[in-house]
Design a protein around this motif. Structure first.
Motif, PDB file in Angstrom:
ATOM      1  N   GLN A  68       0.814  -1.207   0.000  1.00  0.00           N
ATOM      2  CA  GLN A  68       0.000   0.000   0.000  1.00  0.00           C
ATOM      3  C   GLN A  68       0.853   1.264   0.000  1.00  0.00           C
ATOM      4  OE1 GLN A  68      -3.091   0.310  -0.560  1.00  0.00           O
ATOM      5  NE2 GLN A  68      -4.404  -1.115   0.552  1.00  0.00           N
ATOM      6  N   VAL A  69       1.856   1.323   0.861  1.00  0.00           N
ATOM      7  CA  VAL A  69       2.658   2.552   0.917  1.00  0.00           C
ATOM      8  C   VAL A  69       3.466   2.734  -0.362  1.00  0.00           C
ATOM      9  CG1 VAL A  69       2.780   2.487   3.446  1.00  0.00           C
ATOM     10  CG2 VAL A  69       4.687   1.583   2.110  1.00  0.00           C
ATOM     11  N   ALA A  70       3.918   1.633  -0.963  1.00  0.00           N
ATOM     12  CA  ALA A  70       4.683   1.734  -2.205  1.00  0.00           C
ATOM     13  C   ALA A  70       3.834   2.335  -3.323  1.00  0.00           C
ATOM     14  CB  ALA A  70       5.216   0.370  -2.612  1.00  0.00           C
ATOM     15  N   ARG A  71       2.566   2.014  -3.337  1.00  0.00           N
ATOM     16  CA  ARG A  71       1.676   2.509  -4.398  1.00  0.00           C
ATOM     17  C   ARG A  71       1.219   3.943  -4.171  1.00  0.00           C
ATOM     18  NH1 ARG A  71      -0.667  -2.865  -4.404  1.00  0.00           N
ATOM     19  NH2 ARG A  71      -2.325  -2.173  -2.980  1.00  0.00           N
ATOM     20  N   HIS A  72       1.212   4.382  -2.913  1.00  0.00           N
ATOM     21  CA  HIS A  72       0.527   5.643  -2.612  1.00  0.00           C
ATOM     22  C   HIS A  72       1.416   6.719  -1.993  1.00  0.00           C
ATOM     23  CE1 HIS A  72      -3.363   3.953  -3.698  1.00  0.00           C
ATOM     24  NE2 HIS A  72      -3.005   2.861  -3.058  1.00  0.00           N
ATOM     25  N   GLY A  73       2.731   6.516  -1.944  1.00  0.00           N
ATOM     26  CA  GLY A  73       3.621   7.578  -1.497  1.00  0.00           C
ATOM     27  C   GLY A  73       3.872   7.629  -0.011  1.00  0.00           C
ATOM     28  N   GLY A  74       3.813   6.464   0.638  1.00  0.00           N
ATOM     29  CA  GLY A  74       4.125   6.407   2.058  1.00  0.00           C
ATOM     30  C   GLY A  74       5.456   5.714   2.308  1.00  0.00           C
ATOM     31  N   ILE A  75       5.808   5.597   3.584  1.00  0.00           N
ATOM     32  CA  ILE A  75       7.053   4.930   3.973  1.00  0.00           C
ATOM     33  C   ILE A  75       6.790   4.107   5.226  1.00  0.00           C
ATOM     34  CG2 ILE A  75       7.932   6.800   5.480  1.00  0.00           C
ATOM     35  CD1 ILE A  75      10.723   6.253   4.192  1.00  0.00           C
ATOM     36  N   MET A  76       7.519   2.999   5.362  1.00  0.00           N
ATOM     37  CA  MET A  76       7.430   2.153   6.551  1.00  0.00           C
ATOM     38  C   MET A  76       8.477   2.569   7.569  1.00  0.00           C
ATOM     39  SD  MET A  76       4.975   0.147   5.604  1.00  0.00           S
ATOM     40  CE  MET A  76       5.010  -0.955   7.027  1.00  0.00           C
ATOM     41  N   ALA A  77       8.065   2.747   8.811  1.00  0.00           N
ATOM     42  CA  ALA A  77       8.986   2.971   9.928  1.00  0.00           C
ATOM     43  C   ALA A  77       8.997   1.666  10.729  1.00  0.00           C
ATOM     44  CB  ALA A  77       8.527   4.130  10.797  1.00  0.00           C
ATOM     45  N   VAL A  78      10.151   1.011  10.799  1.00  0.00           N
ATOM     46  CA  VAL A  78      10.193  -0.370  11.279  1.00  0.00           C
ATOM     47  C   VAL A  78      11.066  -0.511  12.522  1.00  0.00           C
ATOM     48  CG1 VAL A  78      10.669  -2.766  10.657  1.00  0.00           C
ATOM     49  CG2 VAL A  78       9.846  -1.174   8.909  1.00  0.00           C
ATOM     50  N   HIS A  79      10.464  -1.058  13.578  1.00  0.00           N
ATOM     51  CA  HIS A  79      11.213  -1.548  14.736  1.00  0.00           C
ATOM     52  C   HIS A  79      11.547  -2.996  14.409  1.00  0.00           C
ATOM     53  CE1 HIS A  79      11.652  -2.077  19.349  1.00  0.00           C
ATOM     54  NE2 HIS A  79      12.048  -3.207  18.776  1.00  0.00           N
ATOM     55  N   ALA A  80      12.801  -3.244  14.071  1.00  0.00           N
ATOM     56  CA  ALA A  80      13.181  -4.540  13.505  1.00  0.00           C
ATOM     57  C   ALA A  80      14.046  -5.338  14.473  1.00  0.00           C
ATOM     58  CB  ALA A  80      13.920  -4.353  12.182  1.00  0.00           C
ATOM     59  N   GLU A  81      13.432  -6.332  15.108  1.00  0.00           N
ATOM     60  CA  GLU A  81      14.138  -7.356  15.871  1.00  0.00           C
ATOM     61  C   GLU A  81      13.485  -8.692  15.528  1.00  0.00           C
ATOM     62  OE1 GLU A  81      15.338  -6.362  20.113  1.00  0.00           O
ATOM     63  OE2 GLU A  81      13.550  -5.106  19.875  1.00  0.00           O
ATOM     64  N   ASP A  82      14.253  -9.772  15.669  1.00  0.00           N
ATOM     65  CA  ASP A  82      13.728 -11.092  15.367  1.00  0.00           C
ATOM     66  C   ASP A  82      12.878 -11.595  16.541  1.00  0.00           C
ATOM     67  OD1 ASP A  82      14.116 -13.585  13.419  1.00  0.00           O
ATOM     68  OD2 ASP A  82      14.139 -14.293  15.498  1.00  0.00           O
ATOM     69  N   HIS A  83      11.594 -11.816  16.276  1.00  0.00           N
ATOM     70  CA  HIS A  83      10.654 -12.186  17.331  1.00  0.00           C
ATOM     71  C   HIS A  83      11.047 -13.501  18.005  1.00  0.00           C
ATOM     72  CE1 HIS A  83       6.824 -12.634  19.407  1.00  0.00           C
ATOM     73  NE2 HIS A  83       6.721 -13.851  18.923  1.00  0.00           N
ATOM     74  N   ASP A  84      11.400 -14.513  17.227  1.00  0.00           N
ATOM     75  CA  ASP A  84      11.699 -15.825  17.792  1.00  0.00           C
ATOM     76  C   ASP A  84      12.913 -15.776  18.709  1.00  0.00           C
ATOM     77  OD1 ASP A  84       9.560 -16.925  16.434  1.00  0.00           O
ATOM     78  OD2 ASP A  84      10.771 -17.588  14.727  1.00  0.00           O
ATOM     79  N   ILE A  85      13.949 -15.079  18.284  1.00  0.00           N
ATOM     80  CA  ILE A  85      15.158 -14.999  19.111  1.00  0.00           C
ATOM     81  C   ILE A  85      14.871 -14.265  20.409  1.00  0.00           C
ATOM     82  CG2 ILE A  85      17.411 -13.852  19.266  1.00  0.00           C
ATOM     83  CD1 ILE A  85      17.988 -14.749  16.450  1.00  0.00           C
ATOM     84  N   VAL A  86      14.201 -13.121  20.335  1.00  0.00           N
ATOM     85  CA  VAL A  86      13.946 -12.329  21.539  1.00  0.00           C
ATOM     86  C   VAL A  86      13.095 -13.127  22.535  1.00  0.00           C
ATOM     87  CG1 VAL A  86      12.736 -10.292  22.422  1.00  0.00           C
ATOM     88  CG2 VAL A  86      14.245 -10.093  20.433  1.00  0.00           C
ATOM     89  N   GLN A  87      12.022 -13.724  22.069  1.00  0.00           N
ATOM     90  CA  GLN A  87      11.152 -14.457  22.992  1.00  0.00           C
ATOM     91  C   GLN A  87      11.836 -15.719  23.525  1.00  0.00           C
ATOM     92  OE1 GLN A  87       8.245 -13.390  24.297  1.00  0.00           O
ATOM     93  NE2 GLN A  87       8.724 -11.483  23.208  1.00  0.00           N
ATOM     94  N   PHE A  88      12.632 -16.379  22.689  1.00  0.00           N
ATOM     95  CA  PHE A  88      13.364 -17.550  23.173  1.00  0.00           C
ATOM     96  C   PHE A  88      14.355 -17.163  24.264  1.00  0.00           C
ATOM     97  CE2 PHE A  88      17.287 -20.039  23.058  1.00  0.00           C
ATOM     98  CZ  PHE A  88      16.802 -21.266  23.459  1.00  0.00           C
ATOM     99  N   MET A  89      15.057 -16.047  24.089  1.00  0.00           N
ATOM    100  CA  MET A  89      16.044 -15.643  25.084  1.00  0.00           C
ATOM    101  C   MET A  89      15.381 -15.267  26.406  1.00  0.00           C
ATOM    102  SD  MET A  89      18.894 -16.282  23.747  1.00  0.00           S
ATOM    103  CE  MET A  89      19.961 -15.575  25.009  1.00  0.00           C
ATOM    104  N   TYR A  90      14.207 -14.623  26.349  1.00  0.00           N
ATOM    105  CA  TYR A  90      13.470 -14.392  27.596  1.00  0.00           C
ATOM    106  C   TYR A  90      13.157 -15.735  28.273  1.00  0.00           C
ATOM    107  CZ  TYR A  90      12.385  -9.380  27.077  1.00  0.00           C
ATOM    108  OH  TYR A  90      12.455  -8.005  27.016  1.00  0.00           O
TER     109      TYR A  90
END
Length: 475
Positions: A185-207
């Protein structure tokens, strides 16, 4: 006759640095030129010996935000009426916060609720990222084009649940299928993604792993929110962005691996941008072990000296486009309330210090150019998020948002230098250079330690991202 004339300072523009006069009528800059004794103004500011830069743009704040680390207590961070006071003292004139879209609400409702909360309550101008969270119904994503058209073109997603599950915690994570849908959607309409990027499986496994081992010390956070997690999540997100044609703005890049992933993507011509936090660049994982060490924590965690070096290299040279804070203002008692791995209070209290710290640590200590300083504290955020050229630049036609920095100020910061809460993580930090005057749309709102503005000054700013920002790495 002009309303305001600033003369005598070193003025930082997109074309260079010079001893120009900045002429202001109403809310806008109307002229920029060599000293001219014939110019008359109702107010003249002598900036001799000082540096005049675009008013700072803080691209990442969480004000009046539910504190999910202590979900039983129904606590919130300080609001715009408190935190933006510090922003204008620190030279920041615009900030971008978040409206949260979760199952049971929609995008227009979320925007309207946050705009109502801010109206009449902000010393600085403001806008909002739209944060998409949880198992949102697929038809909701059809609202993205309307939000972009309305002036809210940036969409925040989490690739991870930052904390372990709790029945009173809101969901944060958006699955990659829905992230793909948002990207399309953003690619078609002039938006941008703001991403908090961490790997979910690794973070939850380490907890889970540390819970099983009965290791609960908060200083273990860098092993949970770790470097491998950032590497995997950044690269996966970049691959998805390349496939959909979306631009990505990675918030709070914390590790060398993230910097390298962004640099590689940009080398291939992809519109990928990295934000970091000035406290990531100045503190590291060892600081958690100091008496007030969790003052420096946000999610993801502090990392290591090699990561600090990579962040500074990206800021001073290229590759890291912006500085932010992940602002999450609380009292000292609340910030230090959580000491265990699963309840350390996240976020940072640093928007007031951001401009001064980046000047001192970047320009003075690491020879960052003044133009680059303006880019990483204002101009690049304005371009990436769609505020440019209204904001983020000293140029005729732009808003008269200005900060004047005195490079002769040399001291150790104390509690008395801050204006938001009962503490600052920057107490005890030596600096050289600090903002002394802040101008918001032509109004002097801070001057020589005096607050002259009020909470009615801040206005909602609607944004539109230039096409070139979304085609290639343009800043």
């Amino acid at each position: 006759m002009l309303d305001l004339l600033i003369r005598g300072g070193d003025v930082v523009t997109a074309q260079g640095v010079g001893a120009w006069e900045v002429a202001v009528e109403g809310e806008r800059i109307v002229a920029l030129g060599l000293p001219d004794g014939s110019r008359q103004a109702r107010r003249v500011i002598d900036a001799t010996g000082k540096v005049v830069v675009p008013g700072g743009i803080e691209p990442h704040t969480h004000l009046a935000h539910f504190i999910s680390m202590h979900p039983e207590d129904n606590l919130y961070t300080l609001g715009p009426e408190e935190d933006t006071r510090g922003m204008v003292f620190g030279g920041t004139t615009t900030h971008v916060d978040f409206c949260f879209v979760r199952p049971g609400t929609d995008i227009p409702q979320a925007i309207a609720a946050r705009a109502a909360r801010w109206k009449g309550n902000s010393y600085a101008d403001y806008s909002f990222h739209v944060a998409l969270q949880g198992q949102l119904p697929i038809p909701l994503f059809d609202q993205i084009p309307e939000a972009i058209q309305a002036g809210f073109p940036s969409f925040k997603v989490f690739t991870v649940e930052v904390l372990p599950p709790h029945p009173k915690r809101h969901p944060y994570r958006l699955d990659f299928g829905r992230i793909q849908l948002a990207m399309e959607q953003v690619a078609r309409h002039g938006g941008i993604m703001a991403v908090h990027a961490e790997d979910h499986d690794i973070v939850q496994f380490m907890y889970e792993k540390f819970r099983e081992e009965k290791q609960t010390d908060g200083w273990l956070l860098p092993l949970v929110h770790n470097k491998l997690s950032e590497l995997l999540a950044f690269r996966r997100t970049i691959q998805l962005a390349a496939a959909t044609g979306a631009g990505v703005y990675f918030v709070h890049t914390s590790a060398k691996e993230g910097v390298e992933a962004v640099a590689e993507a940009r080398a291939h011509g992809l519109p990928i941008y990295a934000e970091t936090l000035h406290h990531y660049a100045c503190f590291n994982a060892e600081d958690y072990k100091t008496p007030r060490g969790f003052c420096y924590h946000t999610y993801p965690s502090l990392k290591y000296p090699e990561d600090q070096a990579a962040l500074w290299d990206g800021l001073v040279r290229d590759g890291v486009s912006t500085t932010a804070t992940d602002e999450f203002p609380t009292s000292l008692e609340l910030k230090l309330r959580g000491q265990d791995l699963e309840n350390v209070t996240g976020g940072n209290l640093g928007a007031e210090a951001r401009m001064g710290i980046v000047f001192s640590e970047g320009v003075v200590k690491r020879r960052m150019s003044l133009q680059r300083f303006a880019e990483v504290t204002a101009t690049n955020a304005a371009k990436i998020l769609g505020l440019y050229p209204q904001k983020g630049v000293i140029a005729p036609g732009s808003d008269a948002d200005l900060a004047i920095i005195d490079p002769a100020i040399k001291k150790t910061l104390g509690r008395e230098d801050f204006h938001v809460s009962d503490y600052s993580p920057w107490e005890g930090w030596p600096i050289q250079g600090w903002p002394v005057t802040t101008i918001l749309r032509g109004k002097v709102v801070v001057e020589n330690g005096r607050l002259l503005g009020d909470t009615r000054d801040g206005k909602l700013v609607r944004r539109k991202i230039a096409p070139e920002v979304l085609r290639r790495p343009s800043c």
